[in-house]
Every structure is written in structure tokens, then in C-alpha cells.
Design an enzyme around this catalytic site. Sequence first.
Site, PDB file in Angstrom:
ATOM      1  N   HIS A  24     -50.889 -36.760  15.148  1.00 10.74           N
ATOM      2  CA  HIS A  24     -50.787 -37.658  14.005  1.00 10.74           C
ATOM      3  C   HIS A  24     -51.676 -38.880  14.230  1.00 10.74           C
ATOM      4  O   HIS A  24     -52.046 -39.173  15.358  1.00 10.74           O
ATOM      5  CB  HIS A  24     -49.360 -38.224  13.883  1.00 10.74           C
ATOM      6  CG  HIS A  24     -48.267 -37.223  13.768  1.00 10.74           C
ATOM      7  ND1 HIS A  24     -47.676 -36.931  12.571  1.00 10.74           N
ATOM      8  CD2 HIS A  24     -47.628 -36.475  14.708  1.00 10.74           C
ATOM      9  CE1 HIS A  24     -46.701 -36.037  12.768  1.00 10.74           C
ATOM     10  NE2 HIS A  24     -46.648 -35.743  14.047  1.00 10.74           N
ATOM     11  N   TYR A  25     -51.946 -39.610  13.146  1.00 13.36           N
ATOM     12  CA  TYR A  25     -52.326 -41.014  13.343  1.00 13.36           C
ATOM     13  C   TYR A  25     -51.197 -41.888  12.832  1.00 13.36           C
ATOM     14  O   TYR A  25     -50.382 -41.462  12.008  1.00 13.36           O
ATOM     15  CB  TYR A  25     -53.674 -41.362  12.731  1.00 13.36           C
ATOM     16  CG  TYR A  25     -53.860 -41.277  11.238  1.00 13.36           C
ATOM     17  CD1 TYR A  25     -52.959 -41.839  10.331  1.00 13.36           C
ATOM     18  CD2 TYR A  25     -55.003 -40.684  10.722  1.00 13.36           C
ATOM     19  CE1 TYR A  25     -53.169 -41.783   8.967  1.00 13.36           C
ATOM     20  CE2 TYR A  25     -55.218 -40.618   9.352  1.00 13.36           C
ATOM     21  CZ  TYR A  25     -54.294 -41.166   8.477  1.00 13.36           C
ATOM     22  OH  TYR A  25     -54.500 -41.098   7.128  1.00 13.36           O
ATOM     23  N   THR A  26     -51.173 -43.136  13.345  1.00 13.12           N
ATOM     24  CA  THR A  26     -50.059 -44.028  12.995  1.00 13.12           C
ATOM     25  C   THR A  26     -50.189 -44.559  11.566  1.00 13.12           C
ATOM     26  O   THR A  26     -49.178 -44.833  10.924  1.00 13.12           O
ATOM     27  CB  THR A  26     -50.012 -45.225  13.962  1.00 13.12           C
ATOM     28  OG1 THR A  26     -51.296 -45.863  13.957  1.00 13.12           O
ATOM     29  CG2 THR A  26     -49.657 -44.768  15.372  1.00 13.12           C
ATOM     30  N   GLU A  89     -48.508 -39.486  18.409  1.00 14.72           N
ATOM     31  CA  GLU A  89     -49.109 -40.430  17.464  1.00 14.72           C
ATOM     32  C   GLU A  89     -50.334 -41.087  18.104  1.00 14.72           C
ATOM     33  O   GLU A  89     -50.275 -41.557  19.240  1.00 14.72           O
ATOM     34  CB  GLU A  89     -48.106 -41.538  17.103  1.00 14.72           C
ATOM     35  CG  GLU A  89     -46.973 -41.089  16.194  1.00 14.72           C
ATOM     36  CD  GLU A  89     -47.376 -41.029  14.721  1.00 14.72           C
ATOM     37  OE1 GLU A  89     -48.521 -41.378  14.397  1.00 14.72           O
ATOM     38  OE2 GLU A  89     -46.523 -40.613  13.914  1.00 14.72           O
ATOM     39  N   HIS A 131     -50.926 -33.046  11.608  1.00 11.54           N
ATOM     40  CA  HIS A 131     -49.826 -33.203  10.665  1.00 11.54           C
ATOM     41  C   HIS A 131     -50.203 -32.613   9.304  1.00 11.54           C
ATOM     42  O   HIS A 131     -49.396 -31.997   8.626  1.00 11.54           O
ATOM     43  CB  HIS A 131     -49.476 -34.700  10.534  1.00 11.54           C
ATOM     44  CG  HIS A 131     -48.129 -34.961   9.947  1.00 11.54           C
ATOM     45  ND1 HIS A 131     -47.686 -36.227   9.665  1.00 11.54           N
ATOM     46  CD2 HIS A 131     -47.129 -34.116   9.566  1.00 11.54           C
ATOM     47  CE1 HIS A 131     -46.457 -36.137   9.142  1.00 11.54           C
ATOM     48  NE2 HIS A 131     -46.110 -34.880   9.074  1.00 11.54           N
ATOM     49  N   ASP A 141     -53.239 -36.831   8.083  1.00  7.96           N
ATOM     50  CA  ASP A 141     -53.520 -37.201   9.471  1.00  7.96           C
ATOM     51  C   ASP A 141     -53.521 -35.998  10.417  1.00  7.96           C
ATOM     52  O   ASP A 141     -52.844 -35.028  10.135  1.00  7.96           O
ATOM     53  CB  ASP A 141     -52.514 -38.275   9.942  1.00  7.96           C
ATOM     54  CG  ASP A 141     -51.055 -37.808   9.925  1.00  7.96           C
ATOM     55  OD1 ASP A 141     -50.624 -37.222   8.926  1.00  7.96           O
ATOM     56  OD2 ASP A 141     -50.352 -38.029  10.933  1.00  7.96           O
TER      57      ASP A 141
END
Length: 224
Positions: A24-26, A89, A131, A141
Site C-alpha cells: 500500500h501507500y499511506t 504501508e 492494494h 495504491d
Amino acid sequence: MLERPSPNHGARRDGTIVDILVLHYTGMADARSALDRLCDPSAEVSAHYLVEEDGVVWRLVPEDRRAWHAGVSSWAGEADVNSRSIGIELVNPGHGAAYRRFALPQMIALERLCHDILARHPIPAWRILGHSDVAPGRKRDPGELFDWKWLADRGVGLWPDPREDDAKVSIDIARWMRRFGYPDGARDSIAAFQRHFRPRSVTGVADDETRARLVALVKAAALA
Ligand SMILES: [Zn+2]
């Protein structure tokens, strides 16, 4: 590795093995705000790890617990992705803000973390996913600026180059998408596929190169 225990986790479903890794990215301004949110009981979200842009790694949830990172999602017919996955993340502001390439120290730390995780769980290369792969249309993401090829070149994930004959295979796109794990061959799923495996152009349209890459991938994963 630094510890920042999150209260946001539960038991994995009985009898499940961990065989999916989700990146994921945050989507937040910085690591501090992301850590605060991932540890806020009222937010009801978390991940097992967070990797900062400078390569600092935080452990938030023990791997034997079910972290709450994938949300409404599915992969290869499995709707409870959280029960059988590890979630990581990566700090990045995301598409809604100053979306940018993932820094080299962050990638190097991620690579090391992934190798550690892969040594502990039977996660096949083709089940190392974004994700967006498990929630097409709903999530973007880690997105097209994440360098999946770089990671695959270092033994994490799958990145086959299509052979000339892969482009010539006439395929039922929905059937081959389902073979790999996507729910269908709809526009959102094709866009998710492209974000991961053909990032230079995310159109949602299954052009020749997209088809060839899908064929190469299914073959490399021996899912054909
Ligand atoms: Zn996500």
C-alpha cells in the site's frame, strides 16, 4: 526495526495460511500522521508494517494477527484478504496529493522486509500484490509510480517479459484475468492490472501489450 503497536487487529480466520502480500501507500502527508492514523482505534485501520521514505521500518501488528489493511477486497475468489495476507504501508502522499516515486532507501528497506516475510510464509511470487489489485476501482495504491520491476528483479514478485508468441495468443480477456486472480476483465480490473504490470500507460483498455503481459504472467505463474 521500530515498534509502534497498533490496537487495530483481530484473529485470522481459523485454518488460513498467509499466502498473499499486499503493498500500500499511506496517502498521507508524512510518516507521523500515517502512524497516528494506523494506531488510532477509531480509524479501525492498520497494517503489519510501515516503511518510511528514508528506510526506517515500523512494526505495528504481529504477523500472526489479522491486520485491517485490505478492506473490501478479493483475490482469486477469496474475499477475506486480510485473513491470509501481510500488509505493508509505504509512506507516500498518494494520487490525491504530491504522488511521487518511491525513494531508493525505502525500496531497499522494503526489499529486505519482503525477503524476511517470504522466509516465514509460503507466499508465491504471483501473490505479491498491490492494494489496487485486490480492490480494483476502489483503490489505486501503491500505483503506477511504484517500481514492481525493480522489486521483481531482486526476487520479490513476478515480472515476466512477454515473448513474441505471447502477443499472438488470442485470449478471452476475462477468463485470463480470472486465472491470475482478478474478478473479471472489466475496465477497473484492467486498469489495476496495468498499474501493476504495464505502468507506463494506465487506460483500462486491454490493448495488445496488456494482453501479451497478462499471458506472460499467467504462464510464468503456471496458472494457465
Ligand atoms: Zn491501501
